[in-house]
Design an enzyme around this catalytic site. Sequence first.
Site, PDB file in Angstrom:
ATOM      1  N   LYS A 150       0.847  -1.207   0.000  1.00 54.05           N
ATOM      2  CA  LYS A 150       0.000   0.000   0.000  1.00 54.05           C
ATOM      3  C   LYS A 150       0.869   1.238   0.000  1.00 54.05           C
ATOM      4  O   LYS A 150       2.047   1.204   0.362  1.00 54.05           O
ATOM      5  CB  LYS A 150      -0.927   0.027   1.228  1.00 54.05           C
ATOM      6  CG  LYS A 150      -0.229  -0.004   2.608  1.00 54.05           C
ATOM      7  CD  LYS A 150       0.253   1.319   3.130  1.00 54.05           C
ATOM      8  CE  LYS A 150       0.939   1.194   4.498  1.00 54.05           C
ATOM      9  NZ  LYS A 150       1.740   2.352   4.894  1.00 54.05           N
TER      10      LYS A 150
ATOM     11  N   ASP B 121      -2.287  -1.876  10.771  1.00 48.68           N
ATOM     12  CA  ASP B 121      -2.565  -1.798   9.330  1.00 48.68           C
ATOM     13  C   ASP B 121      -3.220  -3.069   8.788  1.00 48.68           C
ATOM     14  O   ASP B 121      -3.664  -3.076   7.634  1.00 48.68           O
ATOM     15  CB  ASP B 121      -1.252  -1.634   8.535  1.00 48.68           C
ATOM     16  CG  ASP B 121      -0.757  -0.201   8.539  1.00 48.68           C
ATOM     17  OD1 ASP B 121      -1.499   0.678   9.006  1.00 48.68           O
ATOM     18  OD2 ASP B 121       0.374   0.020   8.077  1.00 48.68           O
TER      19      ASP B 121
HETATM   20  O1  C5P Z   1       0.271  -1.657  15.240  1.00 49.67           O
HETATM   21  P1  C5P Z   1       1.689  -1.887  14.848  1.00 49.67           P
HETATM   22  O2  C5P Z   1       2.331  -3.009  15.627  1.00 49.67           O
HETATM   23  O3  C5P Z   1       1.881  -2.064  13.382  1.00 49.67           O
HETATM   24  O4  C5P Z   1       2.478  -0.555  15.221  1.00 49.67           O
HETATM   25  C1  C5P Z   1       3.878  -0.501  15.328  1.00 49.67           C
HETATM   26  C2  C5P Z   1       4.261   0.639  16.249  1.00 49.67           C
HETATM   27  O5  C5P Z   1       3.977   1.892  15.623  1.00 49.67           O
HETATM   28  C3  C5P Z   1       3.479   0.662  17.548  1.00 49.67           C
HETATM   29  O6  C5P Z   1       4.113  -0.108  18.522  1.00 49.67           O
HETATM   30  C4  C5P Z   1       3.492   2.129  17.908  1.00 49.67           C
HETATM   31  O7  C5P Z   1       4.708   2.461  18.523  1.00 49.67           O
HETATM   32  C5  C5P Z   1       3.468   2.821  16.571  1.00 49.67           C
HETATM   33  N1  C5P Z   1       2.110   3.217  16.171  1.00 49.67           N
HETATM   34  C6  C5P Z   1       1.529   4.319  16.768  1.00 49.67           C
HETATM   35  N2  C5P Z   1       0.262   4.688  16.403  1.00 49.67           N
HETATM   36  C7  C5P Z   1      -0.403   4.002  15.446  1.00 49.67           C
HETATM   37  C8  C5P Z   1       0.186   2.886  14.820  1.00 49.67           C
HETATM   38  C9  C5P Z   1       1.445   2.513  15.207  1.00 49.67           C
HETATM   39  O8  C5P Z   1       2.113   4.966  17.643  1.00 49.67           O
HETATM   40  N3  C5P Z   1      -1.623   4.409  15.102  1.00 49.67           N
END
Ligand code: C5P
Length: 317
Positions: free
Chosen positions: A34, A159
């Site tokens: 994406k 995501d």
């Molecule tokens: O959700 P995911 O594990 O992909 O996110 C990775 C990191 O990115 C999270 O641990 C967080 O630190 C940051 N993040 C965030 N806010 C979001 C998505 C991700 O702070 N909306």
Amino acid sequence: MLDKRGFSMHNACMSHAQRVQTSRDVCFVRAYAKINLTLDVLGRRADGYHELATVMQTVDLYDTLCLTAIDDNQVQVICTSPALSNDENLAGRAAQLVRQRLAITQGVRIELYKRIPMAAGLGGGSSDAAAVLLALQQWWQLPFTPADLLDMAASLGSDVPFFLTGGLALCEGRGERVSPLPAYWPLPMRWLLLLKPSIGISTAAVFRSLSASDYTDGRYSQLVCGALSARSELQSENLHNGLERSVLNSYPEVARAREDLLAAGASLVRLSGSGPTLFAPFSELAKAVEVQRRLQAQGYEVYLSRAVSPNGDVNLF
Ligand code: C5P
């Protein structure tokens, strides 16, 4: 400049592009990358995540996964990138989650042909995980409801829910609240160059480095959603990514790559997600290829791509 010259139907013509192909013994599935057309960071939440509004679109750069049943009661991941052949792989974790939820003892091997660059802002790992959820649901005819799939996807990563549908969508909350938008992609953006600087970036580190001045109220995503729905001109200043300032400041390789893309002939360059991948839209294939060749001659990794809707949106037109 993004002019107002009608719209491209190519999003609408993907019904032949079956994402999941199954037989009794094997299941193949594509996991598309994406880009983020916009990314508004609204602020930091009490749980440490950031509240987002982002418009995402799947593109035709994809990983291929091949699932086969194995006799052992386990999940194996074998990836063309050895660094990803382990238990942490999000695709393997997705399969494990499915087996746990339904107490399934059948083992599965996942062969993962990786094409989407890793830690690149293109959602590759998240897309692989969503692809496994969709593949197992279809292949094993599992009883999960759409809400079950969304819940599992959100537990795997912010995501991942977007990739269950893909196409064009507004994603809010952590990113897990997905509102699909009618398939539409502006003609002036029908070719996309994706340039991946030779560094990986931790999404968590980028979010940690934000300052309050990077926060917006979601207006850019709302404006772009409105323009896409109305099929009207996209203003380049509205293609805002709230992570871009921090990434360009902290990673000189990305700032240099951006300058090189512009110098090579791109008129608009934006960061995808938390980067480091930059994307540049083109209305003409010949121009896109010319810019791609120039950048490749400078040693850059550059993909020529386009927007796609993996599940087929023919009924929306
Ligand atoms: O959700 P995911 O594990 O992909 O996110 C990775 C990191 O990115 C999270 O641990 C967080 O630190 C940051 N993040 C965030 N806010 C979001 C998505 C991700 O702070 N909306």
